[in-house]
Design a protein around this motif. Structure first.
Motif, PDB file in Angstrom:
ATOM      1  N   VAL A 126       0.853  -1.187   0.000  1.00  0.00           N
ATOM      2  CA  VAL A 126       0.000   0.000   0.000  1.00  0.00           C
ATOM      3  C   VAL A 126       0.883   1.228   0.000  1.00  0.00           C
ATOM      4  O   VAL A 126       1.794   1.351   0.831  1.00  0.00           O
ATOM      5  N   GLN A 127       0.628   2.151  -0.922  1.00  0.00           N
ATOM      6  CA  GLN A 127       1.383   3.394  -1.012  1.00  0.00           C
ATOM      7  C   GLN A 127       0.428   4.574  -1.106  1.00  0.00           C
ATOM      8  O   GLN A 127      -0.714   4.440  -1.577  1.00  0.00           O
ATOM      9  N   TYR A 128       0.917   5.718  -0.661  1.00  0.00           N
ATOM     10  CA  TYR A 128       0.129   6.953  -0.751  1.00  0.00           C
ATOM     11  C   TYR A 128       0.550   7.683  -2.016  1.00  0.00           C
ATOM     12  O   TYR A 128       1.668   8.172  -2.134  1.00  0.00           O
ATOM     13  N   ARG A 129      -0.343   7.721  -3.002  1.00  0.00           N
ATOM     14  CA  ARG A 129      -0.028   8.342  -4.292  1.00  0.00           C
ATOM     15  C   ARG A 129      -1.205   9.171  -4.768  1.00  0.00           C
ATOM     16  O   ARG A 129      -2.358   8.723  -4.700  1.00  0.00           O
ATOM     17  N   GLY A 130      -0.912  10.373  -5.246  1.00  0.00           N
ATOM     18  CA  GLY A 130      -1.966  11.216  -5.812  1.00  0.00           C
ATOM     19  C   GLY A 130      -3.074  11.537  -4.830  1.00  0.00           C
ATOM     20  O   GLY A 130      -4.243  11.660  -5.226  1.00  0.00           O
ATOM     21  N   GLY A 131      -2.724  11.661  -3.558  1.00  0.00           N
ATOM     22  CA  GLY A 131      -3.716  12.035  -2.562  1.00  0.00           C
ATOM     23  C   GLY A 131      -4.573  10.890  -2.055  1.00  0.00           C
ATOM     24  O   GLY A 131      -5.555  11.126  -1.343  1.00  0.00           O
TER      25      GLY A 131
END
Length: 332
Positions: A70-75
């Motif tokens: 899981v990654q935080y991308r584009g908000g």
């Protein structure tokens, strides 16, 4: 007191699989998921390892694990399933080869490519003759049912030093298949064993699902065929069933191999081996020599005599197979 459950499940969760003790590997060590090239299954997880020359006298292996990150991308938080980096292992080499290298000396904090690292050597965690490096990075996990990003130290790599007791490793290790032997369930310790999911074997690079005139068919990696390794699978089967060996370099766990005479095979297995007739789909009879264990069998045969007469001591074995016990055997 309220107990808060915190699970940080990205790369850190799988990387910590190796963080609990020192990795010790050298030329004579048994194959591991960290130091042996190829796809393996360990602890119920899929692993894939590649090894290369890092320098003229240092070999480096990269271990990946199949999982979800899981990654935080584009908000927003995005999950990705596939091969994830687990760790690097630098196989044993002289400590002098690492002079001035931050990966191989105690260093509480150093930077590389804009990232902060720390390295520890000869501790209870690393064991004698080794160093571990950690990188400060963002990890995503679940906290009270919601994704949360946190910065933390994550294990990245280990450097192993050669000693008087541990020889340096200067060549890329053999593929896991070349370490394997034929047992009753298949090739061990490789994942080519009875009951392994074909979809898992596809992820591990051993098979591909290719279209043909009759639909789709599982095809072996050509590297297996070049080693004389073939399989027999039913069209609708989703699990691995039979391992067929046609070349002498792959031996059974007891030492038998293609090219031996039936008398030599019998000398290895004694009263455990017996002659048996089997039939194929056309109800043709074949003569084989069989060793059974716990509902599985290793079958030996000679192409020239299999449908002609029972094996005799001078007959040369030119094929062997591992699978669940059956009265049938389809020749390839």
């Amino acid at each position: 007191m309220r107990i808060r459950r915190k699970v940080f499940a990205v790369a850190a969760a799988v990387i910590m699989a190796v963080a609990s003790g020192a990795l010790v590997a050298h030329a004579d060590s048994p194959p591991t998921v960290y130091t042996t090239p190829g796809g393996q299954i360990s602890g119920g997880r899929l692993w894939n390892t590649t090894c290369e020359k890092y320098s003229s006298n240092v070999v480096r292996c990269r271990a990946e694990i199949w999982g979800t990150q899981v990654q935080y991308r584009g908000g927003r938080y995005v999950s990705t399933t596939g091969w994830m980096f687990n760790n690097l292992t630098y196989l044993p080499s002289p400590q002098a080869s690492w002079a001035g290298n931050n990966l191989a000396r105690n260093n509480a904090g150093w930077t590389s490519a804009g990232r902060t690292w720390r390295t520890e050597c000869d501790t209870a965690t690393t064991g004698r003759g080794g160093c571990r490096s950690y990188v400060w990075t963002q990890q995503v996990g679940l906290e009270d049912g919601q994704y949360v990003s946190r910065s933390q130290w994550v294990f990245n790599n280990i450097v192993q030093f050669s000693t008087s007791a541990i020889q340096p490793v200067t060549r890329v290790p053999l593929w896991i298949i070349d370490h394997s032997r034929l047992d009753f369930t298949g090739l061990v310790p490789s994942p080519l064993q009875w009951g392994t999911s074909m979809k898992d074997l596809e992820k591990l690079g051993y098979f591909s699902l290719e279209p043909n005139e009759e639909g789709n068919k599982w095809m072996e990696n050509p590297s297996l065929n070049r080693r004389g390794i073939f399989t027999w699978l039913w069209d609708d089967d989703e699990t691995f069933r039979e391992t067929i060996i046609l070349e002498p370099q792959i031996r059974t766990v007891d030492g038998a191999h293609v090219g031996m005479t039936f008398a030599e095979v019998k000398a290895i297995y004694g009263d455990r081996v017996h002659l048996e007739t089997k039939r194929n789909g056309q109800d043709q009879k074949f003569y084989t020599a069989v060793v059974k264990k716990n509902g599985y069998e290793v079958v030996f045969w000679n192409w020239k005599t299999e449908s002609d007469r029972p094996l005799v001591g001078s007959d040369v074995i030119n094929g062997m197979m591992a699978r669940k016990y059956s009265n049938e055997r389809e020749p390839i």
